[in-house]
Scaffold this motif. Structure first.
Motif, PDB file in Angstrom:
ATOM      1  N   UNK A  33       0.819  -1.203   0.000  1.00 53.38           N
ATOM      2  CA  UNK A  33       0.000   0.000   0.000  1.00 53.38           C
ATOM      3  C   UNK A  33       0.852   1.252   0.000  1.00 53.38           C
ATOM      4  N   UNK A  34       0.257   2.341  -0.435  1.00 47.18           N
ATOM      5  CA  UNK A  34       0.960   3.617  -0.408  1.00 47.18           C
ATOM      6  C   UNK A  34       1.172   4.060   1.032  1.00 47.18           C
ATOM      7  N   UNK A  35       2.142   4.896   1.232  1.00 50.01           N
ATOM      8  CA  UNK A  35       2.462   5.380   2.578  1.00 50.01           C
ATOM      9  C   UNK A  35       1.576   6.590   2.905  1.00 50.01           C
ATOM     10  N   UNK A  36       0.283   6.317   2.973  1.00 52.31           N
ATOM     11  CA  UNK A  36      -0.722   7.350   3.276  1.00 52.31           C
ATOM     12  C   UNK A  36      -1.772   6.737   4.198  1.00 52.31           C
ATOM     13  N   UNK A  37      -2.494   7.544   4.945  1.00 49.96           N
ATOM     14  CA  UNK A  37      -3.615   7.013   5.719  1.00 49.96           C
ATOM     15  C   UNK A  37      -4.668   6.440   4.755  1.00 49.96           C
ATOM     16  N   UNK A  38      -5.349   5.394   5.173  1.00 50.31           N
ATOM     17  CA  UNK A  38      -6.367   4.785   4.317  1.00 50.31           C
ATOM     18  C   UNK A  38      -7.518   5.773   4.152  1.00 50.31           C
ATOM     19  N   UNK A  39      -7.797   6.157   2.894  1.00 50.25           N
ATOM     20  CA  UNK A  39      -8.876   7.121   2.671  1.00 50.25           C
ATOM     21  C   UNK A  39     -10.254   6.492   2.847  1.00 50.25           C
ATOM     22  N   UNK A  40     -11.228   7.317   3.144  1.00 55.48           N
ATOM     23  CA  UNK A  40     -12.597   6.848   3.313  1.00 55.48           C
ATOM     24  C   UNK A  40     -13.264   6.635   1.951  1.00 55.48           C
ATOM     25  N   UNK A  41     -12.929   7.459   0.973  1.00 50.28           N
ATOM     26  CA  UNK A  41     -13.494   7.358  -0.360  1.00 50.28           C
ATOM     27  C   UNK A  41     -13.043   6.050  -1.015  1.00 50.28           C
ATOM     28  N   UNK A  42     -13.999   5.294  -1.571  1.00 43.24           N
ATOM     29  CA  UNK A  42     -13.680   3.979  -2.150  1.00 43.24           C
ATOM     30  C   UNK A  42     -12.666   4.055  -3.294  1.00 43.24           C
ATOM     31  N   UNK A  43     -12.814   5.021  -4.169  1.00 41.58           N
ATOM     32  CA  UNK A  43     -11.893   5.141  -5.307  1.00 41.58           C
ATOM     33  C   UNK A  43     -10.473   5.460  -4.839  1.00 41.58           C
ATOM     34  N   UNK A  44     -10.363   6.341  -3.870  1.00 42.85           N
ATOM     35  CA  UNK A  44      -9.049   6.657  -3.318  1.00 42.85           C
ATOM     36  C   UNK A  44      -8.466   5.449  -2.582  1.00 42.85           C
ATOM     37  N   UNK A  45      -9.332   4.708  -1.901  1.00 42.53           N
ATOM     38  CA  UNK A  45      -8.875   3.511  -1.198  1.00 42.53           C
ATOM     39  C   UNK A  45      -8.323   2.487  -2.183  1.00 42.53           C
ATOM     40  N   UNK A  46      -8.994   2.301  -3.310  1.00 39.02           N
ATOM     41  CA  UNK A  46      -8.517   1.353  -4.328  1.00 39.02           C
ATOM     42  C   UNK A  46      -7.127   1.730  -4.829  1.00 39.02           C
ATOM     43  N   UNK A  47      -6.853   3.025  -4.892  1.00 40.77           N
ATOM     44  CA  UNK A  47      -5.538   3.467  -5.350  1.00 40.77           C
ATOM     45  C   UNK A  47      -4.481   3.379  -4.264  1.00 40.77           C
ATOM     46  N   UNK A  48      -4.893   3.322  -3.008  1.00 38.19           N
ATOM     47  CA  UNK A  48      -3.943   3.339  -1.898  1.00 38.19           C
ATOM     48  C   UNK A  48      -3.510   1.953  -1.442  1.00 38.19           C
ATOM     49  N   UNK A  49      -4.343   0.945  -1.674  1.00 38.40           N
ATOM     50  CA  UNK A  49      -4.014  -0.408  -1.198  1.00 38.40           C
ATOM     51  C   UNK A  49      -3.794  -1.343  -2.383  1.00 38.40           C
TER      52      UNK A  49
END
Length: 66
Positions: free
Chosen positions: A23-39
């Motif tokens: 996963x990216x070195x960011x807090x897990x976003x609440x928005x589903x699309x952003x979450x898909x890009x982060x994990x």
């Protein structure tokens, strides 16, 4: 897992470089699309496996041509 491999004797037997899929070195976003890009997703993992397999195959082909 990759750090353990790099620190062990198994590193010298690898046919391709170690590649991390994380996963990216960011807090897990609440928005589903952003979450898909982060994990890591199945698609990202599959793409990483294909990249490694292509590197192994191209290395083997280079050795055969020599």
């Amino acid at each position: 897992m990759s750090a353990v491999i790099c620190d062990s004797i198994a590193f010298y037997y690898l046919d391709a470089p170690v590649k991390r899929v994380c996963g990216l070195d960011v807090p897990i976003p609440y928005n589903r699309e952003l979450e898909r890009n982060a994990v890591p997703t199945v698609e990202k993992i599959e793409a990483a496996i294909k990249d490694i397999m292509e590197a192994i195959i191209s290395g083997i082909l280079k050795c055969i041509r020599c």
